[in-house]
Scaffold this motif. Structure first.
Motif, mmCIF file in Angstrom:
data_model
loop_
_atom_site.group_PDB
_atom_site.id
_atom_site.type_symbol
_atom_site.label_atom_id
_atom_site.label_comp_id
_atom_site.label_asym_id
_atom_site.label_seq_id
_atom_site.Cartn_x
_atom_site.Cartn_y
_atom_site.Cartn_z
ATOM 1 N N ARG A 363 -14.910 59.140 -64.277
ATOM 2 C CA ARG A 363 -15.226 58.038 -65.187
ATOM 3 C C ARG A 363 -15.410 58.530 -66.618
ATOM 4 O O ARG A 363 -15.841 57.779 -67.480
ATOM 5 C CB ARG A 363 -16.479 57.303 -64.701
ATOM 6 C CG ARG A 363 -16.331 56.755 -63.284
ATOM 7 C CD ARG A 363 -17.654 56.280 -62.707
ATOM 8 N NE ARG A 363 -17.660 56.458 -61.252
ATOM 9 C CZ ARG A 363 -18.742 56.618 -60.525
ATOM 10 N NH1 ARG A 363 -19.939 56.630 -61.108
ATOM 11 N NH2 ARG A 363 -18.654 56.785 -59.218
ATOM 12 N N THR A 364 -15.112 59.792 -66.852
ATOM 13 C CA THR A 364 -15.132 60.346 -68.198
ATOM 14 C C THR A 364 -13.700 60.470 -68.707
ATOM 15 O O THR A 364 -12.737 60.394 -67.924
ATOM 16 C CB THR A 364 -15.791 61.733 -68.217
ATOM 17 O OG1 THR A 364 -14.977 62.655 -67.479
ATOM 18 C CG2 THR A 364 -17.186 61.682 -67.605
ATOM 19 N N ILE A 365 -13.552 60.670 -70.008
ATOM 20 C CA ILE A 365 -12.214 60.766 -70.593
ATOM 21 C C ILE A 365 -11.454 61.965 -70.040
ATOM 22 O O ILE A 365 -10.320 61.841 -69.567
ATOM 23 C CB ILE A 365 -12.312 60.837 -72.131
ATOM 24 C CG1 ILE A 365 -12.798 59.491 -72.687
ATOM 25 C CG2 ILE A 365 -10.964 61.203 -72.753
ATOM 26 C CD1 ILE A 365 -12.986 59.468 -74.185
ATOM 27 N N GLN A 418 -10.173 46.777 -64.026
ATOM 28 C CA GLN A 418 -11.098 45.935 -63.276
ATOM 29 C C GLN A 418 -12.458 46.629 -63.130
ATOM 30 O O GLN A 418 -13.509 45.986 -63.188
ATOM 31 C CB GLN A 418 -10.525 45.608 -61.886
ATOM 32 C CG GLN A 418 -9.145 44.947 -61.894
ATOM 33 C CD GLN A 418 -9.118 43.652 -62.681
ATOM 34 O OE1 GLN A 418 -9.992 42.801 -62.537
ATOM 35 N NE2 GLN A 418 -8.090 43.489 -63.521
ATOM 36 N N PHE A 419 -12.434 47.955 -62.948
ATOM 37 C CA PHE A 419 -13.687 48.717 -62.914
ATOM 38 C C PHE A 419 -14.439 48.561 -64.232
ATOM 39 O O PHE A 419 -15.659 48.346 -64.252
ATOM 40 C CB PHE A 419 -13.403 50.208 -62.676
ATOM 41 C CG PHE A 419 -13.228 50.595 -61.239
ATOM 42 C CD1 PHE A 419 -14.323 50.730 -60.405
ATOM 43 C CD2 PHE A 419 -11.966 50.845 -60.718
ATOM 44 C CE1 PHE A 419 -14.170 51.111 -59.079
ATOM 45 C CE2 PHE A 419 -11.797 51.221 -59.396
ATOM 46 C CZ PHE A 419 -12.902 51.346 -58.573
ATOM 47 N N LEU A 420 -13.721 48.704 -65.342
ATOM 48 C CA LEU A 420 -14.351 48.615 -66.656
ATOM 49 C C LEU A 420 -14.954 47.234 -66.885
ATOM 50 O O LEU A 420 -15.993 47.100 -67.539
ATOM 51 C CB LEU A 420 -13.332 48.919 -67.753
ATOM 52 C CG LEU A 420 -13.265 50.375 -68.235
ATOM 53 C CD1 LEU A 420 -12.873 51.311 -67.107
ATOM 54 C CD2 LEU A 420 -12.272 50.512 -69.387
ATOM 55 N N GLN A 431 -11.107 50.412 -72.739
ATOM 56 C CA GLN A 431 -9.782 50.038 -72.258
ATOM 57 C C GLN A 431 -8.664 50.413 -73.229
ATOM 58 O O GLN A 431 -7.497 50.512 -72.821
ATOM 59 C CB GLN A 431 -9.716 48.557 -71.925
ATOM 60 C CG GLN A 431 -10.012 47.625 -73.070
ATOM 61 C CD GLN A 431 -9.821 46.191 -72.632
ATOM 62 O OE1 GLN A 431 -8.759 45.827 -72.138
ATOM 63 N NE2 GLN A 431 -10.841 45.382 -72.790
ATOM 64 N N SER A 432 -8.979 50.667 -74.499
ATOM 65 C CA SER A 432 -7.952 51.117 -75.432
ATOM 66 C C SER A 432 -7.343 52.441 -74.975
ATOM 67 O O SER A 432 -6.168 52.726 -75.241
ATOM 68 C CB SER A 432 -8.533 51.263 -76.838
ATOM 69 O OG SER A 432 -9.613 52.184 -76.855
ATOM 70 N N ARG A 537 -23.399 40.727 -66.318
ATOM 71 C CA ARG A 537 -22.586 40.751 -65.096
ATOM 72 C C ARG A 537 -22.787 42.062 -64.345
ATOM 73 O O ARG A 537 -22.892 42.088 -63.121
ATOM 74 C CB ARG A 537 -21.111 40.561 -65.452
ATOM 75 C CG ARG A 537 -20.214 40.478 -64.222
ATOM 76 C CD ARG A 537 -18.757 40.356 -64.616
ATOM 77 N NE ARG A 537 -18.510 39.159 -65.408
ATOM 78 C CZ ARG A 537 -17.332 38.845 -65.938
ATOM 79 N NH1 ARG A 537 -16.326 39.660 -65.771
ATOM 80 N NH2 ARG A 537 -17.165 37.732 -66.628
ATOM 81 N N ALA A 538 -22.855 43.167 -65.084
ATOM 82 C CA ALA A 538 -23.046 44.469 -64.447
ATOM 83 C C ALA A 538 -24.390 44.546 -63.739
ATOM 84 O O ALA A 538 -24.502 45.089 -62.639
ATOM 85 C CB ALA A 538 -22.935 45.575 -65.494
#
Length: 567
Positions: A363-365, A418-420, A431-432, A537-538
């Motif tokens: 989940r990291t770059i 969808q995860f994001l 998302q970019s 939402r999270a």
């Protein structure tokens, strides 16, 4: 061959560029070996630089002649990044010459003529992206367990032409056993380690067994898999195909593992035929983009058209399958083997999504970069062939491809999107970053996504003559554009909702060229509203998942594989 042979016209004045929500541009078109460049004499108007490789389809529309006078016409350039440009040209002759020139240059097949081999990075390269994520480095902790080892049995790509030189295999299995086992798996893709969870359970992937109508058996293949399973336990095999697809493959020499020969494994089918069928997936993607481009349709009909295209179902199916497999690994501590037919599409999507669910590193770059290297590039996903055509391509263009095109990687990125949406604070990247990967996977100045496998990239000199996209993205000035300001690492497992109502169309990608851009003030307001909405939402989803985990521990039936995460 020289580019000059393909360029029938290299400069054209008086071209009108028409583009949604933008003023028409009266400018000059210049054609180089790799770009269409349109510039205007008007100050403040940016030049358009369009890679020929980005062009997916060219439609020509000639104006009706007035008497004997030629009236020219329009070219509609439909691009793989989903943009559509209209070029109005006054002369029919010039219209035809430009159309033929762009057809010639956009349909080049030899990667050595592509732009990455001609591009030179303007700034010093701090780190070489091609050597950044070696398997030995990524599996350091795994190799320290004394259960797994690095094998170079495929060093010359003779055992499996789609695998890289290095694979991770059980330490007790020698290279001779691997070589024999490769003859029993589609494309030579013998079982290799994909992921090892913190509890010791592992995820292994392979190609389908060449079982055939004569029920062929391969003891070396059985030995590899039995070594993976702990004593006194059973592993789980997930064949990502329907029973009908398996039967069809068996008639061609393929099939699935037999219960009698793999007694230490429980065998399940989890149909992902909609993903592994490349033509079906491309058709679904094309219908999705067609629905997004339809501006005349009512909202009710648009929603119906969106759902019927099949793309949302493929996203949910991929996420759901990944959840099921992740539960075997995380909750039941079971080894899992996954495969479809070739192991190049649905298999790689599922193995990647499982790791995003289970591993915070992904989940990291840099973690996502490493994941793409391991599970896509080094695992042999044929980017060059799969991305030869996009959603606008003609059936004739698709038929000319030796390996079928398909937006498999785009589907994976949509799943990550969808995860994001559901966990806006759990990912270091925004998302970019995903959109940038989408664009460069189809057409780029970088060589990372060139060719179909590591062997082809090596033979064509990609690693020596081109620049890696990771070298560019990881520059400090560039990296800041992709960092999520809300990032708060989630140390444990995350379970996405796969209920139909949870799917969110990726409007920032599929609709970004079709809607009018907001002003900076409106964009900021929109971002703040979306951020607050996502946070709420999270929080709600986190509470739901905590309840689900408790319920799973007490009420999930033992031995039931298909535990659904969409309650």
């Amino acid at each position: 061959m020289e580019f000059i042979e393909l360029i029938l016209i290299n400069k054209l004045d008086g071209v009108i560029l028409k583009y949604p929500h933008s003023e028409n541009v009266d400018g000059t078109v210049c054609i180089t070996g790799h770009h269409l460049i349109l510039s205007s004499r008007k100050e403040g108007v940016r030049e358009l630089w369009l890679l020929h490789k980005n062009i997916d389809n060219i439609e020509k529309k000639e104006n009706k002649p007035s008497g004997n006078v030629s009236q020219g016409g329009s070219l509609f350039l439909k691009c793989k990044d989903l943009r559509i440009f209209q070029l109005d040209i006054a002369s029919t002759t010039e219209l035809n010459l430009l159309a033929q020139t762009l057809e010639n240059l956009s349909n080049l097949q030899d990667p050595s003529f592509f732009y990455p081999f001609f591009y030179r990075h303007m700034h010093p390269i701090v780190e070489n992206g091609y050597t950044l994520y070696s398997l030995e480095g990524e599996f350091t902790k795994v190799l320290a367990t004394e259960e797994w080892r690095v094998s170079r049995v495929n060093n010359n790509y003779t055992v499996c032409n789609s695998y890289g030189k290095v694979v991770i295999v059980p330490k007790s299995i020698d290279d001779e056993t691997l070589t024999v086992a490769a003859t029993f798996r589609q494309g030579g893709r013998f079982p290799v380690l994909s992921y090892r969870h913190t509890n010791g359970a592992v995820l292994v992937r392979a190609g389908q067994p060449l079982y055939g109508p004569k029920h062929r058996r391969c003891r070396p293949d059985e030995a590899i898999l039995n070594t993976v399973v702990a004593v006194g336990t059973k592993g789980v095999i997930y064949d990502l195909r329907s029973s009908n697809s398996i039967s069809q493959q068996q008639n061609k020499g393929g099939g699935t593992e037999s219960n009698s020969n793999y007694s230490q494994w429980k065998i399940y089918n989890r149909s992902m035929d909609d993903v592994d069928n490349q033509q079906q997936l491309l058709d679904s993607y094309s219908k999705l983009i067609e629905a997004c481009n339809d501006r005349e349709i009512s909202s009710d009909k648009w929603i119906s058209k969106l759902e019927s295209c099949g793309w949302p179902e493929s996203v949910r199916n991929s996420l759901h399958t990944a959840c099921i497999i992740a539960q075997h690994i995380h909750h039941k501590v079971e080894a899992v083997l996954i495969h479809g037919t070739h192991g190049l599409d649905a298999t790689l999507i599922v193995s990647s999504l499982v790791q995003i669910i289970l591993s915070p590193d992904c989940r990291t770059i840099r973690g996502l970069q490493a994941l793409i290297e391991r599970e896509w590039l080094q695992a042999g996903h044929p980017f060059g062939s799969r991305h030869r055509c996009g959603p606008y391509s003609s059936s004739q263009s698709q038929a000319q491809c030796q390996i079928r095109p398909a937006p498999t990687f785009t589907l994976f990125l949509d799943c990550v999107r969808q995860f994001l949406e559901q966990f806006p604070c759990s990912f270091e990247y925004r998302q970019s970053f995903l959109i940038t990967l989408f664009e460069h996977a189809y057409a780029s100045q970088f060589g990372t996504f060139l060719c179909d496998n590591e062997q082809e990239r090596e033979s064509r000199g990609v690693y020596q003559q081109t620049t890696s996209i990771w070298s560019w993205i990881n520059q400090p000035d560039e990296l800041t554009a992709y960092i999520n300001p809300l990032y708060d690492p989630t140390p444990g497992v995350i379970w996405p909702s796969v209920a139909p109502m949870s799917y969110v169309i990726w409007e920032e990608l599929y609709l970004r060229w079709l809607v009018e851009q907001h002003t900076e003030e409106r964009e900021e307001q929109y971002r703040l509203i979306r951020t607050r909405e996502q946070q709420l939402r999270a929080q709600a989803q986190q509470l739901r998942r905590e309840l689900f985990d408790v319920a799973h521990q007490y009420y999930a039936p033992e031995g039931k594989a298909d535990v659904i995460c969409d309650k």
